[in-house]
Design a protein around this motif. Structure first.
Motif, short mmCIF file in Angstrom:
data_model
loop_
_atom_site.label_atom_id
_atom_site.label_comp_id
_atom_site.label_asym_id
_atom_site.label_seq_id
_atom_site.Cartn_x
_atom_site.Cartn_y
_atom_site.Cartn_z
N SER A 130 4.23 3.58 33.88
CA SER A 130 2.77 3.46 33.93
C SER A 130 2.09 4.60 33.17
N TRP A 131 2.78 5.74 33.02
CA TRP A 131 2.21 6.88 32.28
C TRP A 131 1.99 6.54 30.80
N LYS A 132 2.68 5.55 30.30
CA LYS A 132 2.53 5.19 28.90
C LYS A 132 1.15 4.59 28.61
N LEU A 133 0.53 4.02 29.64
CA LEU A 133 -0.84 3.52 29.45
C LEU A 133 -1.80 4.69 29.28
N ASP A 134 -1.59 5.76 30.04
CA ASP A 134 -2.41 6.96 29.88
C ASP A 134 -2.18 7.59 28.50
N LEU A 135 -0.94 7.55 28.05
CA LEU A 135 -0.62 8.10 26.73
C LEU A 135 -1.35 7.32 25.64
N PHE A 136 -1.47 6.01 25.84
CA PHE A 136 -2.18 5.16 24.87
C PHE A 136 -3.60 5.66 24.66
N MET A 187 2.16 0.57 18.13
CA MET A 187 0.82 0.39 18.68
C MET A 187 0.14 1.76 18.88
N LEU A 188 0.90 2.74 19.38
CA LEU A 188 0.36 4.09 19.56
C LEU A 188 -0.06 4.69 18.22
N ILE A 189 0.76 4.51 17.20
CA ILE A 189 0.46 5.09 15.88
C ILE A 189 -0.83 4.51 15.32
N TYR A 190 -0.97 3.18 15.39
CA TYR A 190 -2.17 2.55 14.84
C TYR A 190 -3.41 2.92 15.65
N ARG A 191 -3.24 3.05 16.97
CA ARG A 191 -4.38 3.42 17.81
C ARG A 191 -4.80 4.86 17.54
N PHE A 192 -3.83 5.73 17.29
CA PHE A 192 -4.15 7.11 16.96
C PHE A 192 -4.95 7.18 15.65
N ILE A 193 -4.54 6.39 14.68
CA ILE A 193 -5.26 6.36 13.40
C ILE A 193 -6.69 5.88 13.62
N GLN A 194 -6.86 4.87 14.46
CA GLN A 194 -8.21 4.41 14.76
C GLN A 194 -9.05 5.52 15.39
#
Length: 339
Positions: A130-136, A187-194
């Motif tokens: 569940s911590w991965k959602l917070d990381l997102f 998904m994390l990489i693209y969201r970080f770029i956004q």
């Protein structure tokens, strides 16, 4: 001027899917362990969903674990032949006491009580993960922090309009790529770029909209620009209600951003920035166009812009300017605390 004001407010409204999109993209529905053999046993016995849950899912809080029904399952083999349809656990308890049955972590995945999908249901971001959602969302916020600083410098160095168009393009492309992300990592990489470009782009739009008007109107246009963000929240909620699948939702809220690239033709550069760069001819053309659109005449004091001769070397701005004097230092600390 009204056209520029309107199109920049659209940009403000489009920022909401990145800022609060995790509420819908990361929706966590009710869930339970996927236990091999339960579906077949339920079908054979003709159980309703309520009966299936009652017979095969640990009760909430059993064994001292508040999430036992979501993150643990009975350590039994539901494919065992001869299981009773009225009390299938009696074969494993001996005395019918469920508390004697050991619980084991979910190993075969989860069953989600939702007709839609989210990044939680697709990548199983529950229980131990569940911590991965917070990381997102943290990746977005880290991108906000870095982008707000770096893109602000780019906007001062190369112009508000160019910076705005670059952030729009990068944000749009990374948003589409995220909708087709094959894994959680991508998904994390693209969201970080956004996050890296979107907040900086939003701030650039805010700067543009305040530099188009005089000092007496800056507060008003700044408030309306942020009201547009609030309207975007309402629109996003309606869209998310109609599109319960996260990939389609991500695509739907991202594709309209490509239309903002038309700002190249309909949005002028900031006259104040042009004057600061000693590009007075270009600034006067924009000022005359704005005045004509508003049905006004350019004041005589602005008819001829002659930059004052500077003595000595031209000062180079730096981040230290934010804390150099007591007054600006006070304003900087107040704004940092507020945010």
């Amino acid at each position: 001027m009204q056209k520029s004001f309107f199109v920049l407010c659209l940009l403000s409204a489009s920022f909401t899917p990145i800022y609060v999109g995790v509420v819908f993209l990361g929706f966590t529905p009710e869930h339970r362990c996927l236990s091999p053999g339960v579906a077949e046993l339920s079908s054979r016995c003709g159980w309703s969903l309520e009966e299936e849950l009652n017979y095969t899912v640990p009760e909430q809080g059993r064994h001292g674990e508040s999430l036992s029904s979501q993150c643990r399952r009975y350590d039994v083999d539901w494919n065992t032949t001869g299981l009773s349809c009225t009390n299938p656990l009696e074969n494993f308890t001996g005395y019918g006491n469920r508390s004697n049955i050991l619980l084991t972590p979910c190993q075969g995945g989860w069953v989600y009580d939702s007709s839609g999908s989210s990044i939680v249901t697709e990548f199983n971001l529950v229980c131990e993960d569940s911590w991965k959602l917070d990381l997102f969302q943290s990746c977005v916020n880290i991108g906000f922090f870095i982008g707000s600083i770096s893109i602000g410098y780019i906007a001062d160095r190369f112009g508000r309009k160019l910076c705005l168009l670059i952030t729009i393009l990068v944000n749009s492309i990374s948003g589409v790529l995220m909708a087709f992300a094959p894994s959680y990592t991508w998904m994390l990489i693209y969201r970080f770029i956004q996050g890296l470009v979107s907040k900086g782009g939003w701030l650039t739009g805010y700067i543009l909209i305040t530099e188009f008007v005089g000092l007496s109107y800056r507060r008003t246009v700044g408030i309306v620009y942020q009201v547009a963000f609030t309207v975007g929240l309402l629109v996003l909620s309606a869209i998310a209600y109609m599109i319960p699948h996260w990939r389609w939702l991500q695509l739907t809220v991202t594709l309209p951003n490509f239309f903002f690239l038309l700002y190249y033709w309909c949005l002028p550069e900031s006259p104040r920035w042009l004057i600061a760069q000693q590009k007075n001819d270009k600034a006067m053309k924009i000022i005359n166009r704005i005045a004509k659109g508003n049905g006004k005449k350019v004041p005589p004091s602005l008819q001829s812009l002659n930059p004052e001769e500077e003595d000595g070397e031209k000062l180079s701005p730096s981040f230290l300017d934010l804390v150099r004097t007591p007054q600006i230092r006070k304003h900087t600390l107040i704004l940092m605390y507020t945010w």
